[in-house]
Design a protein around this motif. Structure first.
Motif, mmCIF file in Angstrom:
data_model
loop_
_atom_site.group_PDB
_atom_site.id
_atom_site.type_symbol
_atom_site.label_atom_id
_atom_site.label_comp_id
_atom_site.label_asym_id
_atom_site.label_seq_id
_atom_site.Cartn_x
_atom_site.Cartn_y
_atom_site.Cartn_z
ATOM 1 N N ALA A 291 -20.268 -4.381 -0.131
ATOM 2 C CA ALA A 291 -19.393 -3.818 -1.160
ATOM 3 C C ALA A 291 -18.228 -3.097 -0.482
ATOM 4 C CB ALA A 291 -20.175 -2.843 -2.034
ATOM 5 N N GLY A 292 -17.020 -3.396 -0.923
ATOM 6 C CA GLY A 292 -15.839 -2.819 -0.273
ATOM 7 C C GLY A 292 -15.638 -3.347 1.131
ATOM 8 N N GLY A 293 -16.144 -4.576 1.368
ATOM 9 C CA GLY A 293 -16.132 -5.128 2.716
ATOM 10 C C GLY A 293 -14.752 -5.308 3.306
ATOM 11 N N ARG A 294 -13.778 -5.605 2.458
ATOM 12 C CA ARG A 294 -12.413 -5.786 2.988
ATOM 13 C C ARG A 294 -11.908 -4.505 3.636
ATOM 14 N NH1 ARG A 294 -6.948 -6.740 -0.636
ATOM 15 N NH2 ARG A 294 -5.465 -6.380 1.084
ATOM 16 N N ILE A 295 -12.181 -3.373 2.991
ATOM 17 C CA ILE A 295 -11.729 -2.078 3.529
ATOM 18 C C ILE A 295 -12.468 -1.754 4.818
ATOM 19 C CG2 ILE A 295 -11.638 0.400 3.097
ATOM 20 C CD1 ILE A 295 -11.345 -0.277 0.110
ATOM 21 N N TRP A 296 -13.808 -1.922 4.787
ATOM 22 C CA TRP A 296 -14.599 -1.614 5.980
ATOM 23 C C TRP A 296 -14.251 -2.551 7.136
ATOM 24 C CZ3 TRP A 296 -16.573 2.934 6.058
ATOM 25 C CH2 TRP A 296 -17.042 3.535 4.887
ATOM 26 N N GLY A 297 -14.021 -3.818 6.812
ATOM 27 C CA GLY A 297 -13.645 -4.775 7.841
ATOM 28 C C GLY A 297 -12.288 -4.454 8.453
ATOM 29 N N THR A 298 -11.356 -4.039 7.601
ATOM 30 C CA THR A 298 -10.027 -3.646 8.100
ATOM 31 C C THR A 298 -10.146 -2.463 9.043
ATOM 32 O OG1 THR A 298 -8.997 -4.423 6.035
ATOM 33 C CG2 THR A 298 -7.714 -2.918 7.418
ATOM 34 N N MET A 299 -10.956 -1.472 8.655
ATOM 35 C CA MET A 299 -11.152 -0.296 9.510
ATOM 36 C C MET A 299 -11.818 -0.667 10.825
ATOM 37 S SD MET A 299 -12.407 2.536 6.704
ATOM 38 C CE MET A 299 -12.847 3.710 7.970
ATOM 39 N N PHE A 300 -12.827 -1.589 10.756
ATOM 40 C CA PHE A 300 -13.545 -1.984 11.965
ATOM 41 C C PHE A 300 -12.602 -2.651 12.958
ATOM 42 C CE2 PHE A 300 -15.877 -5.205 14.401
ATOM 43 C CZ PHE A 300 -16.877 -4.429 14.963
ATOM 44 N N PHE A 301 -11.814 -3.607 12.500
ATOM 45 C CA PHE A 301 -10.945 -4.321 13.434
ATOM 46 C C PHE A 301 -9.726 -3.485 13.835
ATOM 47 C CE2 PHE A 301 -13.439 -7.897 11.789
ATOM 48 C CZ PHE A 301 -13.813 -8.470 12.999
ATOM 49 N N LEU A 302 -9.377 -2.480 13.042
ATOM 50 C CA LEU A 302 -8.323 -1.558 13.465
ATOM 51 C C LEU A 302 -8.807 -0.718 14.646
ATOM 52 C CD1 LEU A 302 -5.567 -0.222 13.138
ATOM 53 C CD2 LEU A 302 -6.602 1.333 11.462
ATOM 54 N N PHE A 303 -10.040 -0.188 14.559
ATOM 55 C CA PHE A 303 -10.527 0.600 15.698
ATOM 56 C C PHE A 303 -10.733 -0.302 16.910
ATOM 57 C CE2 PHE A 303 -15.201 -0.282 15.402
ATOM 58 C CZ PHE A 303 -15.531 -0.199 16.746
ATOM 59 N N MET A 304 -11.088 -1.590 16.679
ATOM 60 C CA MET A 304 -11.212 -2.521 17.790
ATOM 61 C C MET A 304 -9.863 -2.777 18.466
ATOM 62 S SD MET A 304 -14.026 -3.497 18.938
ATOM 63 C CE MET A 304 -13.157 -4.609 20.009
ATOM 64 N N ILE A 305 -8.801 -2.814 17.677
ATOM 65 C CA ILE A 305 -7.459 -2.946 18.263
ATOM 66 C C ILE A 305 -7.178 -1.764 19.179
ATOM 67 C CG2 ILE A 305 -4.978 -2.888 17.764
ATOM 68 C CD1 ILE A 305 -5.550 -4.517 15.250
ATOM 69 N N PHE A 306 -7.486 -0.548 18.698
ATOM 70 C CA PHE A 306 -7.254 0.645 19.516
ATOM 71 C C PHE A 306 -8.063 0.587 20.811
ATOM 72 C CE2 PHE A 306 -6.329 3.179 15.391
ATOM 73 C CZ PHE A 306 -5.023 2.743 15.412
ATOM 74 N N ALA A 307 -9.324 0.152 20.704
ATOM 75 C CA ALA A 307 -10.182 0.077 21.886
ATOM 76 C C ALA A 307 -9.654 -0.945 22.886
ATOM 77 C CB ALA A 307 -11.609 -0.275 21.477
ATOM 78 N N ALA A 308 -9.330 -2.131 22.392
ATOM 79 C CA ALA A 308 -8.878 -3.201 23.290
ATOM 80 C C ALA A 308 -7.503 -2.888 23.868
ATOM 81 C CB ALA A 308 -8.846 -4.526 22.534
#
Length: 444
Positions: A291-308
């Motif tokens: 539920a609300g996966g688009r938002i959570w997915g956006t947040m997950f890959f945003l933090f992954m961008i910062f990490a990478a």
């Protein structure tokens, strides 16, 4: 050239941790945990960090701060007349370039997934189809390299240091939010049990080799990744304490990544040993079911961008510093030439699943596996071995010189009882595990 300086101790810790924190923590660590028994791999990994990671990082910071140069010249400056340690400086440059030959492409994949979730196009797209699409790979590789060298074209305090502080702060906040959310999912308990409970029957030689390579990969020790930042700081704080700070922050992020991924996979019945696709197909599927996966997915890959991207910036700064010391180029000129060179070399990985087919090892391997083998299996562990021999023996820089530099300033000190660990235990373990890793590697 006048040596640049970081503006603060916090900037140094964030930069060093940012270089260490990246895909190794959030992409490679979880799937290696999944493939190697979960908690049993994590236990061995922690031991490798203490016995191998801390000594290697302290020595690399020390050599960098004492030499006040980039890795390509630091051995030459500290070695005795007639010695040949400086030859490893060229290997450091090659190793840094090799890691960017695949790391920039992986970062581009993460940016692509972020854009898909952000724009609501996350319903159907897959890892296999993405890596086989040359246009997607080349475009997002270009975006990664262009953003990195645009930031690095400014002086170190206004560019790299400032941006990294913001990215690392945002990364930690996003990870904490995602970890809490995953821990509250229905199947979180089973996922956390697998992740945190060691199964000692799963510990074998392959697990130990994987844990050692992962420790060196995530800390970027052995090819000057930490030495360059050591050369940018003053002598107010001892380097044992600074190394512990960086490793704790790096390990905290790796553990948080597991708290995000394993409960989510357990809840939705997905495999946690899926290899490199874990971060992409598996996690995308998790968010598409949520539920609300688009938002959570956006947040997950945003933090992954910062990490990478924090790792891309750290390694590219290392390459840039080495090239500038060899040529005398300005930052902007160096950025244009180095960025172009890395982009062209990374095309091997970007097109390795579509246009430039190449199978270096077992069936299914590609250019990415070759570059990763050069860096993770060779340059990083062998570079850490060179560091231990150079810093701890009279035929190198020498133990007294090393300890004097490492212990200068306030904070944790290297004690006399630690000498056998640094001088004997660490190099012997590295040699044994390296040889075992080469003997058991799946060449074909």
């Amino acid at each position: 050239m006048k040596r640049e300086r970081l503006g603060s101790r916090m900037g140094f810790i964030m930069l060093s941790a940012g270089c260490a924190i990246g895909c190794g923590n959030v992409w490679k660590f979880p799937w290696m945990c999944g493939q190697n028994g979960g908690g049993s791999f994590m236990l061995v990994y922690f031991i490798c960090l203490i016995v191998l990671g801390i000594p290697a990082m302290v020595m690399e910071f020390s050599v960098g701060r004492a030499a006040q140069t980039s890795p390509v010249r630091m051995y030459r400056k500290l070695e005795k007349p007639g010695q040949k340690w400086h030859l490893w400086g060229a290997v450091c440059l090659i190793g840094n370039i090799a890691i960017m030959a695949f790391y920039c492409v992986v970062t581009g994949w993460i940016i692509y997934y972020f854009v898909k979730f952000l724009t609501g196009q996350n319903a159907s797209f897959g890892f296999a189809s993405m890596i086989a699409n040359p246009v997607i790979n080349v475009v997002f590789l270009f975006v990664t390299v262009a953003v990195a060298f645009l930031i690095l074209s400014r002086d170190i305090q206004k560019g790299l240091e400032r941006i990294t502080k913001y990215m690392m702060s945002a990364l930690l906040v996003l990870m904490l939010v995602l970890a809490v959310h995953s821990a509250l999912l229905d199947g979180a308990a089973d996922g956390l049990a697998f992740y945190l409970t060691p199964d000692f029957s799963k510990i074998n030689g392959s697990v130990i080799v994987g844990a050692m390579n992962q420790a060196f990969f995530t800390l970027s020790t052995g090819m000057g990744g930490m030495a360059i930042f050591g050369s940018y700081i003053d002598k107010d704080h001892s380097l044992m304490g600074e190394s512990v700070n960086v490793i704790v922050l790096d390990t905290f992020v790796a553990i948080l990544a597991g708290f995000i991924i394993f409960p989510a996979c357990s809840t939705y019945g997905l495999e946690v040993n899926a290899g490199p696709s874990l971060l992409f197909d598996t996690m995308a599927s998790v968010f598409n079911h949520m539920a609300g996966g688009r938002i959570w997915g956006t947040m997950f890959f945003l933090f992954m961008i910062f990490a990478a991207l924090s790792t891309v910036l750290g390694v590219c700064e290392n390459i840039l510093a080495m090239v500038r010391e060899l040529t005398g180029w300005s930052r902007p000129k160096g950025c244009i030439i180095c960025g172009t060179g890395i982009f062209l070399l990374a095309l091997t990985t970007a097109l390795g699943y579509s246009v430039i087919h190449f199978q270096p090892f077992a069936e299914g391997t590609a250019w990415l596996d070759l570059w990763d083998f050069i860096v993770s299996n060779n340059v990083l562990p062998l570079g850490s071995l060179v560091l231990t021999l150079f810093c701890c023996n009279k035929f190198g820089w020498g133990w007294d010189n090393f300890v004097r530099e490492a212990n200068t300033g306030r904070g944790l000190k290297i004690r006399p009882w630690m000498r056998p660990v640094f001088q004997y235990i660490t190099p012997v373990i590295i040699v044994f595990i390296y040889v075992y890793g080469m003997a058991t590697f799946q060449w074909r």
